[in-house]
Design an enzyme around this catalytic site. Structure first.
Site, PDB file in Angstrom:
ATOM      1  N   SER A  13       4.722   2.489   7.825  1.00 31.37           N
ATOM      2  CA  SER A  13       4.404   1.361   6.958  1.00 31.37           C
ATOM      3  C   SER A  13       5.611   0.898   6.166  1.00 31.37           C
ATOM      4  CB  SER A  13       3.302   1.738   5.973  1.00 31.37           C
ATOM      5  OG  SER A  13       2.045   1.532   6.520  1.00 31.37           O
ATOM      6  N   ASP A  21       0.130  -7.618   1.282  1.00 30.61           N
ATOM      7  CA  ASP A  21       0.541  -6.229   1.497  1.00 30.61           C
ATOM      8  C   ASP A  21       2.063  -6.095   1.514  1.00 30.61           C
ATOM      9  OD1 ASP A  21       0.226  -3.518   1.749  1.00 30.61           O
ATOM     10  OD2 ASP A  21      -0.115  -3.538   3.911  1.00 30.61           O
ATOM     11  N   HIS A  43       0.816  -1.216   0.000  1.00 36.54           N
ATOM     12  CA  HIS A  43       0.000   0.000   0.000  1.00 36.54           C
ATOM     13  C   HIS A  43       0.851   1.269   0.000  1.00 36.54           C
ATOM     14  CE1 HIS A  43       0.366  -0.193   4.532  1.00 36.54           C
ATOM     15  NE2 HIS A  43       0.431   1.124   4.375  1.00 36.54           N
TER      16      HIS A  43
END
Length: 268
Positions: free
Chosen positions: A234, A156, A126
């Site tokens: 992230s 992911d 993402h």
């Protein structure tokens, strides 16, 4: 639709490395993705030889004792990178006033970490989803373009590659996430809100958590931690007390009152 099987995020990254090296195209969560801006897959574990320059997966028998937070950070921080992406958003016509909104370029920020001397870097899918350009910045302030060589929305995970001198690359050691227990110490390193290579300490709050991937499938065996994660974390590593990567920081839970800050519930 749910595909059953054991998921190991780091093994998924290793599988993407193998696919990228072979030249194959890899066709390529309520928690909030911890990026900046807004089917469970069964993956075979790949053990890589340290002689190849790729980060070895450590076993419990040779993992050694616990390190101090300062020592883990000293060893690992040079291998953590800042990932900056740019995405062009097409112009639209305002439905109320009728005038055209011009095209704009949006920048987003995330984290990643080096896994071998060939220049492969793991991050979250993402973080780079829809990106037209990707740039990574190292601890010595060097920045360079990165190529997206693998992506898997169902876990992911994405794999980047940079053309950098091998001496400038500091691969992180991969650990055994299945050996984690609730209460174990962990350390997250990343770039929350643009604060480069910030370290946050916590514990394993739970294991075997489900997490919704960008593809809509469920990632099983996710680690829950109270180490502070925020936007920009992230793609960064979650590390055990021996300085080994045991997860990829991916998402946070929020209070549900519109705030997006950390409340002590993060997922890797």
């Amino acid at each position: 639709m749910q595909v059953r099987g054991r998921i190991d995020i780091l093994a998924a990254a290793a599988a993407l490395v193998v696919a990228a090296v072979a030249g194959g195209a890899v066709a390529l969560g309520g928690a909030k993705l911890a990026g900046f801006g807004e089917a469970t897959t069964t993956v075979r574990e790949v053990i890589r030889d340290s002689a190849s320059g790729q980060a070895p997966i450590a076993s419990e028998s040779r993992s050694g004792g616990a390190l101090s937070i300062a020592e883990i950070y000293r060893r690992a921080a040079p291998g953590v990178v800042q990932v900056t992406t740019t995405t062009k958003v097409e112009g639209t016509v305002d439905p109320f006033f009728g005038f055209e909104v011009p095209e704009e370029t949006r920048r987003a920020l995330g984290s990643g970490f080096v896994i071998d001397k060939a220049g492969y870097i793991v991050t979250n899918y993402h973080v780079i989803e829809g990106a037209e350009t990707v740039e990574v910045s190292f601890s010595n302030s060097d920045s360079m373009k990165a190529q997206i060589v693998g992506r898997d929305a169902s876990t992911d995970i994405a794999l980047l590659k940079v053309e950098a001198n091998s001496r400038a690359l500091r691969p992180l050691m991969l650990g055994n996430s299945s050996a984690l227990r609730v209460g174990d110490d962990v350390l997250a390193i990343g770039n929350p809100l643009g604060y480069e290579r910030s370290a946050t300490r916590g514990i394993v709050s739970a294991v075997q958590r489900p997490l919704r991937a960008p593809s809509g499938f469920t990632i099983d065996h996710v680690i829950q931690t109270d180490a502070a994660l925020n936007r920009g974390n992230s793609g960064g590593p979650l590390m055990n007390s021996r300085g080994q990567v045991i997860g990829v920081n991916s998402a946070i839970e929020t209070a549900g009152d519109g705030s997006q800050g950390n409340i002590g519930i993060g997922f890797a």
